[in-house]
Scaffold this active site. Structure first.
Site, mmCIF file in Angstrom:
data_model
loop_
_atom_site.group_PDB
_atom_site.id
_atom_site.type_symbol
_atom_site.label_atom_id
_atom_site.label_comp_id
_atom_site.label_asym_id
_atom_site.label_seq_id
_atom_site.Cartn_x
_atom_site.Cartn_y
_atom_site.Cartn_z
ATOM 1 N N GLY A 12 0.809 -1.227 0.000
ATOM 2 C CA GLY A 12 0.000 0.000 0.000
ATOM 3 C C GLY A 12 0.835 1.266 0.000
ATOM 4 O O GLY A 12 0.312 2.362 0.175
ATOM 5 N N ASN A 92 -2.069 -7.079 -2.417
ATOM 6 C CA ASN A 92 -1.714 -6.301 -3.609
ATOM 7 C C ASN A 92 -0.209 -6.306 -3.895
ATOM 8 O O ASN A 92 0.194 -6.123 -5.045
ATOM 9 C CB ASN A 92 -2.217 -4.863 -3.422
ATOM 10 C CG ASN A 92 -1.569 -3.894 -4.375
ATOM 11 O OD1 ASN A 92 -1.989 -3.769 -5.524
ATOM 12 N ND2 ASN A 92 -0.513 -3.217 -3.938
ATOM 13 N N SER A 144 -3.823 -10.526 -12.136
ATOM 14 C CA SER A 144 -3.471 -9.788 -13.357
ATOM 15 C C SER A 144 -4.115 -10.477 -14.549
ATOM 16 O O SER A 144 -4.329 -11.697 -14.522
ATOM 17 C CB SER A 144 -1.950 -9.803 -13.537
ATOM 18 O OG SER A 144 -1.603 -9.361 -14.835
ATOM 19 N N TYR A 157 5.749 -14.647 -13.472
ATOM 20 C CA TYR A 157 4.679 -13.718 -13.060
ATOM 21 C C TYR A 157 3.300 -14.320 -13.373
ATOM 22 O O TYR A 157 2.396 -14.309 -12.534
ATOM 23 C CB TYR A 157 4.883 -12.399 -13.806
ATOM 24 C CG TYR A 157 3.935 -11.290 -13.430
ATOM 25 C CD1 TYR A 157 4.084 -10.590 -12.232
ATOM 26 C CD2 TYR A 157 2.894 -10.918 -14.285
ATOM 27 C CE1 TYR A 157 3.219 -9.554 -11.903
ATOM 28 C CE2 TYR A 157 2.032 -9.886 -13.968
ATOM 29 C CZ TYR A 157 2.203 -9.206 -12.768
ATOM 30 O OH TYR A 157 1.343 -8.185 -12.433
ATOM 31 N N ALA A 158 3.146 -14.870 -14.588
ATOM 32 C CA ALA A 158 1.855 -15.459 -14.988
ATOM 33 C C ALA A 158 1.491 -16.629 -14.072
ATOM 34 O O ALA A 158 0.329 -16.767 -13.665
ATOM 35 C CB ALA A 158 1.915 -15.916 -16.443
ATOM 36 N N ALA A 159 2.501 -17.447 -13.729
ATOM 37 C CA ALA A 159 2.234 -18.592 -12.836
ATOM 38 C C ALA A 159 1.783 -18.095 -11.465
ATOM 39 O O ALA A 159 0.841 -18.636 -10.868
ATOM 40 C CB ALA A 159 3.491 -19.459 -12.708
ATOM 41 N N LYS A 161 0.298 -15.252 -10.758
ATOM 42 C CA LYS A 161 -1.017 -14.596 -10.818
ATOM 43 C C LYS A 161 -2.131 -15.602 -11.102
ATOM 44 O O LYS A 161 -3.249 -15.447 -10.607
ATOM 45 C CB LYS A 161 -0.987 -13.481 -11.878
ATOM 46 C CG LYS A 161 -0.045 -12.328 -11.523
ATOM 47 C CD LYS A 161 -0.450 -11.656 -10.221
ATOM 48 C CE LYS A 161 0.387 -10.450 -9.867
ATOM 49 N NZ LYS A 161 -0.014 -9.824 -8.607
ATOM 50 N N ILE A 190 -1.832 -0.874 -16.150
ATOM 51 C CA ILE A 190 -2.112 0.271 -15.266
ATOM 52 C C ILE A 190 -0.844 1.116 -15.101
ATOM 53 O O ILE A 190 0.257 0.576 -14.928
ATOM 54 C CB ILE A 190 -2.596 -0.215 -13.870
ATOM 55 C CG1 ILE A 190 -3.714 -1.266 -13.987
ATOM 56 C CG2 ILE A 190 -3.023 0.969 -13.000
ATOM 57 C CD1 ILE A 190 -4.992 -0.805 -14.642
HETATM 58 P P1 NDP Z 1 4.259 -0.978 -7.769
HETATM 59 O O1 NDP Z 1 5.591 -1.510 -8.144
HETATM 60 O O2 NDP Z 1 3.896 0.407 -8.117
HETATM 61 O O3 NDP Z 1 4.013 -1.196 -6.203
HETATM 62 C C1 NDP Z 1 4.265 -2.432 -5.628
HETATM 63 C C2 NDP Z 1 3.991 -2.360 -4.150
HETATM 64 O O4 NDP Z 1 4.293 -3.644 -3.575
HETATM 65 C C3 NDP Z 1 4.836 -1.329 -3.434
HETATM 66 O O5 NDP Z 1 4.066 -0.717 -2.426
HETATM 67 C C4 NDP Z 1 5.939 -2.178 -2.811
HETATM 68 O O6 NDP Z 1 6.396 -1.551 -1.624
HETATM 69 C C5 NDP Z 1 5.168 -3.454 -2.474
HETATM 70 N N1 NDP Z 1 6.025 -4.624 -2.306
HETATM 71 C C6 NDP Z 1 6.849 -5.185 -3.219
HETATM 72 N N2 NDP Z 1 7.481 -6.238 -2.690
HETATM 73 C C7 NDP Z 1 7.055 -6.343 -1.404
HETATM 74 C C8 NDP Z 1 7.331 -7.233 -0.346
HETATM 75 N N3 NDP Z 1 8.191 -8.239 -0.487
HETATM 76 N N4 NDP Z 1 6.697 -7.056 0.839
HETATM 77 C C9 NDP Z 1 5.832 -6.040 1.010
HETATM 78 N N5 NDP Z 1 5.517 -5.164 0.045
HETATM 79 C C10 NDP Z 1 6.129 -5.313 -1.162
HETATM 80 O O7 NDP Z 1 3.213 -2.009 -8.434
HETATM 81 P P2 NDP Z 1 1.737 -1.780 -8.974
HETATM 82 O O8 NDP Z 1 1.030 -0.824 -8.129
HETATM 83 O O9 NDP Z 1 1.823 -1.568 -10.429
HETATM 84 O O10 NDP Z 1 1.151 -3.254 -8.772
HETATM 85 C C11 NDP Z 1 0.378 -3.619 -7.639
HETATM 86 C C12 NDP Z 1 -0.182 -5.018 -7.890
HETATM 87 O O11 NDP Z 1 -0.974 -5.006 -9.069
HETATM 88 C C13 NDP Z 1 0.896 -6.070 -8.105
HETATM 89 O O12 NDP Z 1 0.526 -7.271 -7.491
HETATM 90 C C14 NDP Z 1 0.919 -6.223 -9.611
HETATM 91 O O13 NDP Z 1 1.362 -7.495 -9.996
HETATM 92 C C15 NDP Z 1 -0.545 -6.017 -9.933
HETATM 93 N N6 NDP Z 1 -0.774 -5.612 -11.318
HETATM 94 C C16 NDP Z 1 -0.237 -4.444 -11.807
HETATM 95 C C17 NDP Z 1 -0.456 -4.089 -13.125
HETATM 96 C C18 NDP Z 1 0.073 -2.832 -13.717
HETATM 97 O O14 NDP Z 1 -0.096 -2.644 -14.949
HETATM 98 N N7 NDP Z 1 0.694 -1.937 -12.975
HETATM 99 C C19 NDP Z 1 -1.236 -4.948 -14.029
HETATM 100 C C20 NDP Z 1 -1.740 -6.146 -13.408
HETATM 101 C C21 NDP Z 1 -1.511 -6.446 -12.104
HETATM 102 P P3 NDP Z 1 7.973 -1.467 -1.226
HETATM 103 O O15 NDP Z 1 8.680 -1.038 -2.442
HETATM 104 O O16 NDP Z 1 7.959 -0.527 -0.092
HETATM 105 O O17 NDP Z 1 8.313 -2.863 -0.792
#
Ligand code: NDP
Length: 247
Positions: A12, A92, A144, A157-159, A161, A190
């Site tokens: 978040g 998320n 996704s 990634y696909a696996a 999701k 997105i």
């Molecule tokens: P971002 O890279 O913008 O954000 C990812 C978030 O996940 C950050 O807040 C990051 O926080 C957190 N995060 C990553 N690794 C960890 C971890 N090990 N523990 C805790 N938090 C973690 O990604 P998006 O907002 O684009 O994506 C959000 C979700 O939506 C993902 O699951 C992604 O696969 C999915 N999605 C996104 C799409 C897109 O087009 N953007 C399309 C389809 C699905 P920090 O860096 O502080 O760890």
């Protein structure tokens, strides 16, 4: 719409997760975000505090790596003792480590599966019993469209999701009799830091495949999350929020 509800949103601190957290706060919920980067977390927390609509609302940030089982268990235990119960869980947090299978390292396979999928096991396992005791709860897993249709260069990634989708449907069946719902959102393309690294030509090629003719915004996904959080008769579903990309 979410007055007196408490929600956890993993990942978040940025992108889609931050937008979901903000919309939940604007709708009256207490919100706890999880992330690993302290600077991003502090900035996100500041935004969440400013979005509160009543004085009693609590917003919190937990520095926790969602792929680590013990870390997640302990964090959620602490939150339960503070908040009493967690009503909504949004899984998320997610990462990509793209490569063709021939070149994909075991490390990149494991990391993506751990952060994207094992994390869902970690959070749901920690919250299943407390939600059962509370006779209610809502789980929203951010999958996704790639989990539905696959993509060259994204086998890991696909696996992960697609795995989330099977997990969610199973959990929906396991927990429905206790009033707990579990659904997935499958975002399309997105605009976030995850996608900004893609070359301009790739972005243009993607837009051509989107019937609604534009890249999605994090708020498009947040609206869908709010809908699922407040839809009492929907469980086990996958809601594609993709401008029609995978019709
Ligand atoms: P971002 O890279 O913008 O954000 C990812 C978030 O996940 C950050 O807040 C990051 O926080 C957190 N995060 C990553 N690794 C960890 C971890 N090990 N523990 C805790 N938090 C973690 O990604 P998006 O907002 O684009 O994506 C959000 C979700 O939506 C993902 O699951 C992604 O696969 C999915 N999605 C996104 C799409 C897109 O087009 N953007 C399309 C389809 C699905 P920090 O860096 O502080 O760890």
């Amino acid at each position: 719409m979410l007055n007196r509800k408490t929600a956890i949103v993993t990942g978040g601190t940025a992108g889609i997760g931050k937008e979901i957290a903000l919309l939940f706060v604007k709708n009256g919920a207490n919100v706890i975000i999880f992330g690993t980067n302290r600077d991003r977390a502090a900035a996100a927390l500041h935004e969440l505090e400013a979005a509160r609509v009543n004085d009693s609302q609590k917003v919190l940030c937990q520095i926790a790596n969602v792929s680590k089982t013990k870390e997640v268990e302990e964090t959620i235990q602490t939150l339960l003792s503070t908040f009493g119960q967690i009503d909504i869980l949004v899984n998320n947090a997610g990462i990509t480590r793209d490569n063709l299978l021939m070149k994909m390292s075991e490390e990149d396979w494991d990391e993506v599966l751990d952060v994207n999928l094992k994390s869902v096991y970690n959070t749901c396992k920690s919250l299943a019993r407390p939600m059962m005791k509370a006779k209610g709860g809502c789980i929203i897993n951010i999958s996704s469209v790639i989990g539905l249709v696959g993509n060259a260069g994204q086998a890991n990634y696909a696996a992960s999701k697609a795995g989330m989708i099977g997990f969610t449907k199973s959990l929906a069946k396991e927990l429905a009799s206790r009033g707990i719902r579990a659904n997935c959102i499958a975002p399309g393309y997105i605009e976030t830091q995850m996608t900004e690294v893609l070359p301009q030509q790739v972005k243009e090629a993607v837009i051509e495949k989107i019937p609604l003719g534009r890249i999605g915004k994090p708020n498009d996904i947040a609206q869908a999350a709010l809908f699922l959080a407040t839809a009492p008769y929907i469980t086990g579903q996958v809601l594609a929020v993709d401008g029609g990309m995978v019709i």
